[in-house]
Design an enzyme around this catalytic site. Structure first.
Site, PDB file in Angstrom:
ATOM      1  N   LYS A 165     108.250-111.205 -30.308  1.00 18.13           N
ATOM      2  CA  LYS A 165     108.292-112.110 -29.158  1.00 18.13           C
ATOM      3  C   LYS A 165     108.597-111.341 -27.853  1.00 18.13           C
ATOM      4  O   LYS A 165     109.019-110.180 -27.890  1.00 18.13           O
ATOM      5  CB  LYS A 165     109.339-113.203 -29.417  1.00 18.13           C
ATOM      6  CG  LYS A 165     108.971-114.131 -30.595  1.00 18.13           C
ATOM      7  CD  LYS A 165     109.975-115.282 -30.698  1.00 18.13           C
ATOM      8  CE  LYS A 165     109.613-116.232 -31.825  1.00 18.13           C
ATOM      9  NZ  LYS A 165     110.536-117.403 -31.863  1.00 18.13           N
ATOM     10  N   TYR A 219     102.376-123.574 -31.363  1.00 13.58           N
ATOM     11  CA  TYR A 219     103.589-124.295 -31.769  1.00 13.58           C
ATOM     12  C   TYR A 219     103.395-125.809 -31.758  1.00 13.58           C
ATOM     13  O   TYR A 219     104.382-126.555 -31.656  1.00 13.58           O
ATOM     14  CB  TYR A 219     104.761-123.905 -30.866  1.00 13.58           C
ATOM     15  CG  TYR A 219     105.408-122.587 -31.240  1.00 13.58           C
ATOM     16  CD1 TYR A 219     106.080-122.444 -32.459  1.00 13.58           C
ATOM     17  CD2 TYR A 219     105.373-121.491 -30.396  1.00 13.58           C
ATOM     18  CE1 TYR A 219     106.690-121.249 -32.803  1.00 13.58           C
ATOM     19  CE2 TYR A 219     105.983-120.285 -30.735  1.00 13.58           C
ATOM     20  CZ  TYR A 219     106.642-120.168 -31.945  1.00 13.58           C
ATOM     21  OH  TYR A 219     107.253-118.981 -32.298  1.00 13.58           O
ATOM     22  N   PHE A 244     112.960-128.855 -27.666  1.00 16.58           N
ATOM     23  CA  PHE A 244     112.875-127.497 -27.142  1.00 16.58           C
ATOM     24  C   PHE A 244     111.438-127.016 -26.953  1.00 16.58           C
ATOM     25  O   PHE A 244     111.209-125.858 -26.571  1.00 16.58           O
ATOM     26  CB  PHE A 244     113.639-126.530 -28.064  1.00 16.58           C
ATOM     27  CG  PHE A 244     113.175-126.529 -29.501  1.00 16.58           C
ATOM     28  CD1 PHE A 244     112.053-125.807 -29.898  1.00 16.58           C
ATOM     29  CD2 PHE A 244     113.865-127.253 -30.461  1.00 16.58           C
ATOM     30  CE1 PHE A 244     111.630-125.801 -31.213  1.00 16.58           C
ATOM     31  CE2 PHE A 244     113.444-127.256 -31.787  1.00 16.58           C
ATOM     32  CZ  PHE A 244     112.329-126.534 -32.162  1.00 16.58           C
ATOM     33  N   ARG A 301     110.410-113.377 -43.961  1.00 17.13           N
ATOM     34  CA  ARG A 301     111.468-114.324 -43.546  1.00 17.13           C
ATOM     35  C   ARG A 301     112.852-113.716 -43.827  1.00 17.13           C
ATOM     36  O   ARG A 301     113.783-113.879 -43.039  1.00 17.13           O
ATOM     37  CB  ARG A 301     111.316-115.670 -44.279  1.00 17.13           C
ATOM     38  CG  ARG A 301     110.012-116.406 -43.998  1.00 17.13           C
ATOM     39  CD  ARG A 301     109.922-117.071 -42.661  1.00 17.13           C
ATOM     40  NE  ARG A 301     110.954-118.059 -42.435  1.00 17.13           N
ATOM     41  CZ  ARG A 301     111.021-118.826 -41.343  1.00 17.13           C
ATOM     42  NH1 ARG A 301     110.095-118.709 -40.388  1.00 17.13           N
ATOM     43  NH2 ARG A 301     111.976-119.692 -41.185  1.00 17.13           N
ATOM     44  N   THR A 320     117.033-118.497 -37.896  1.00 14.06           N
ATOM     45  CA  THR A 320     116.465-118.809 -36.578  1.00 14.06           C
ATOM     46  C   THR A 320     117.458-118.523 -35.461  1.00 14.06           C
ATOM     47  O   THR A 320     117.100-117.937 -34.434  1.00 14.06           O
ATOM     48  CB  THR A 320     116.058-120.306 -36.529  1.00 14.06           C
ATOM     49  OG1 THR A 320     115.199-120.567 -37.641  1.00 14.06           O
ATOM     50  CG2 THR A 320     115.349-120.646 -35.231  1.00 14.06           C
ATOM     51  N   ARG A 369     116.791-110.424 -36.501  1.00 13.59           N
ATOM     52  CA  ARG A 369     117.382-111.305 -35.493  1.00 13.59           C
ATOM     53  C   ARG A 369     118.844-110.950 -35.232  1.00 13.59           C
ATOM     54  O   ARG A 369     119.309-111.018 -34.085  1.00 13.59           O
ATOM     55  CB  ARG A 369     117.199-112.768 -35.891  1.00 13.59           C
ATOM     56  CG  ARG A 369     115.761-113.235 -35.600  1.00 13.59           C
ATOM     57  CD  ARG A 369     115.446-114.556 -36.216  1.00 13.59           C
ATOM     58  NE  ARG A 369     114.217-115.147 -35.686  1.00 13.59           N
ATOM     59  CZ  ARG A 369     113.582-116.165 -36.255  1.00 13.59           C
ATOM     60  NH1 ARG A 369     114.067-116.709 -37.360  1.00 13.59           N
ATOM     61  NH2 ARG A 369     112.474-116.644 -35.728  1.00 13.59           N
ATOM     62  N   ASN A 376     114.530-115.184 -29.824  1.00 11.26           N
ATOM     63  CA  ASN A 376     115.021-114.700 -31.122  1.00 11.26           C
ATOM     64  C   ASN A 376     114.115-113.650 -31.769  1.00 11.26           C
ATOM     65  O   ASN A 376     114.031-113.563 -32.995  1.00 11.26           O
ATOM     66  CB  ASN A 376     115.336-115.873 -32.060  1.00 11.26           C
ATOM     67  CG  ASN A 376     114.123-116.692 -32.401  1.00 11.26           C
ATOM     68  OD1 ASN A 376     113.020-116.410 -31.931  1.00 11.26           O
ATOM     69  ND2 ASN A 376     114.310-117.707 -33.227  1.00 11.26           N
ATOM     70  N   HIS A 436     108.704-114.088 -34.815  1.00  8.05           N
ATOM     71  CA  HIS A 436     108.202-115.272 -35.516  1.00  8.05           C
ATOM     72  C   HIS A 436     107.654-114.812 -36.856  1.00  8.05           C
ATOM     73  O   HIS A 436     107.081-113.725 -36.948  1.00  8.05           O
ATOM     74  CB  HIS A 436     107.066-115.938 -34.722  1.00  8.05           C
ATOM     75  CG  HIS A 436     106.318-116.945 -35.551  1.00  8.05           C
ATOM     76  ND1 HIS A 436     106.747-118.240 -35.692  1.00  8.05           N
ATOM     77  CD2 HIS A 436     105.206-116.816 -36.332  1.00  8.05           C
ATOM     78  CE1 HIS A 436     105.925-118.872 -36.511  1.00  8.05           C
ATOM     79  NE2 HIS A 436     104.980-118.035 -36.915  1.00  8.05           N
ATOM     80  N   GLU A 455      97.997-119.880 -39.121  1.00 12.02           N
ATOM     81  CA  GLU A 455      98.476-119.032 -38.012  1.00 12.02           C
ATOM     82  C   GLU A 455      97.648-117.752 -37.886  1.00 12.02           C
ATOM     83  O   GLU A 455      97.369-117.299 -36.777  1.00 12.02           O
ATOM     84  CB  GLU A 455      99.957-118.696 -38.224  1.00 12.02           C
ATOM     85  CG  GLU A 455     100.860-119.909 -38.045  1.00 12.02           C
ATOM     86  CD  GLU A 455     102.334-119.603 -38.210  1.00 12.02           C
ATOM     87  OE1 GLU A 455     103.141-120.486 -37.901  1.00 12.02           O
ATOM     88  OE2 GLU A 455     102.685-118.478 -38.644  1.00 12.02           O
TER      89      GLU A 455
HETATM   90  P1  IDP Z   1     111.661-120.148 -37.212  1.00  8.88           P
HETATM   91  O1  IDP Z   1     111.064-119.357 -36.059  1.00  8.88           O
HETATM   92  O2  IDP Z   1     112.911-119.491 -37.759  1.00  8.88           O
HETATM   93  O3  IDP Z   1     110.652-120.502 -38.275  1.00  8.88           O
HETATM   94  P2  IDP Z   1     111.490-122.933 -36.288  1.00  8.88           P
HETATM   95  O4  IDP Z   1     112.454-123.995 -36.677  1.00  8.88           O
HETATM   96  O5  IDP Z   1     110.108-122.979 -36.871  1.00  8.88           O
HETATM   97  O6  IDP Z   1     112.192-121.516 -36.585  1.00  8.88           O
HETATM   98  O7  IDP Z   1     111.392-122.963 -34.706  1.00  8.88           O
HETATM   99  C1  IDP Z   1     110.406-122.231 -34.016  1.00  8.88           C
HETATM  100  C2  IDP Z   1     111.033-121.534 -32.831  1.00  8.88           C
HETATM  101  O8  IDP Z   1     111.470-122.524 -31.909  1.00  8.88           O
HETATM  102  C3  IDP Z   1     112.277-120.717 -33.150  1.00  8.88           C
HETATM  103  O9  IDP Z   1     111.993-119.418 -33.592  1.00  8.88           O
HETATM  104  C4  IDP Z   1     112.994-120.697 -31.824  1.00  8.88           C
HETATM  105  O10 IDP Z   1     112.433-119.695 -30.964  1.00  8.88           O
HETATM  106  C5  IDP Z   1     112.656-122.065 -31.261  1.00  8.88           C
HETATM  107  N1  IDP Z   1     113.739-123.014 -31.540  1.00  8.88           N
HETATM  108  C6  IDP Z   1     114.037-123.615 -32.700  1.00  8.88           C
HETATM  109  N2  IDP Z   1     115.100-124.421 -32.589  1.00  8.88           N
HETATM  110  C7  IDP Z   1     115.482-124.336 -31.300  1.00  8.88           C
HETATM  111  C8  IDP Z   1     116.527-124.959 -30.543  1.00  8.88           C
HETATM  112  O11 IDP Z   1     117.324-125.758 -31.053  1.00  8.88           O
HETATM  113  N3  IDP Z   1     116.597-124.605 -29.228  1.00  8.88           N
HETATM  114  C9  IDP Z   1     115.724-123.725 -28.641  1.00  8.88           C
HETATM  115  N4  IDP Z   1     114.727-123.129 -29.328  1.00  8.88           N
HETATM  116  C10 IDP Z   1     114.615-123.433 -30.615  1.00  8.88           C
END
Ligand code: IDP
Length: 141
Positions: A11, A51, A59, A87, A93, A104, A114, A117, A128
């Protein structure tokens, strides 16, 4: 275990930190191969389409802004159990919850910035990968 492919994105925050090589090295050390790679600066629409599954989440807007804020490195990783392995390497996350030694934990600043992805299932991985790569851009080993 079956050989799988998964989509990884380094990212904008991790690209900005000059951490591309360090992160790719973790994938390779764990036995994953880089089967495809491209550096892109996503438009907001590119990010929004990728997304789309999170469209209803609070968010979503911030996530699209962030993902289109600078260049990213998109790769296809290939290897045995690649989806779960990636993963595991990524960690949780929210970097505050990410286990020590995960990408991370070591490179992410916050739940939105973070670092990486990674696809979360075989179905998601297939969709994807096709979002970013044509068949002729992916190299089997
Ligand atoms: P992942 O990337 O660990 O699979 P997901 O739940 O699929 O997590 O969420 C996608 C992305 O959305 C996350 O990597 C993060 O960048 C963002 N995200 C998820 N939850 C939040 C939140 O509560 N606040 C802000 N960004 C979030």
């Amino acid at each position: 275990m079956a050989v799988e492919r998964t989509l990884s994105i380094i990212k904008p925050d991790a690209v900005q930190k000059n951490a591309i090589g360090a992160i790719l090295g973790r994938f390779e050390k764990a036995g994953l191969r880089i089967a495809a790679a491209k550096m892109l600066h996503l438009s907001r629409d590119d990010a929004g389409g990728f997304y789309a599954v999170h469209q209803a989440r609070p968010f979503y807007g911030e996530l699209c802004d962030f993902m289109s804020s600078g260049p990213v490195l998109v790769t296809v990783l290939e290897g045995e159990g690649a989806i779960a392995k990636n993963r595991d390497l990524m960690g949780a996350t929210n970097p505050k919850d990410a286990a020590a030694g995960t990408i991370r934990a070591d490179f992410a600043d916050s739940i939105d910035a973070n670092a990486v992805h990674g696809s979360d299932s075989a179905e998601t991985a297939a969709w994807e990968i096709s979002y970013f790569f044509g068949q002729r851009e992916i190299f089997a080993h």
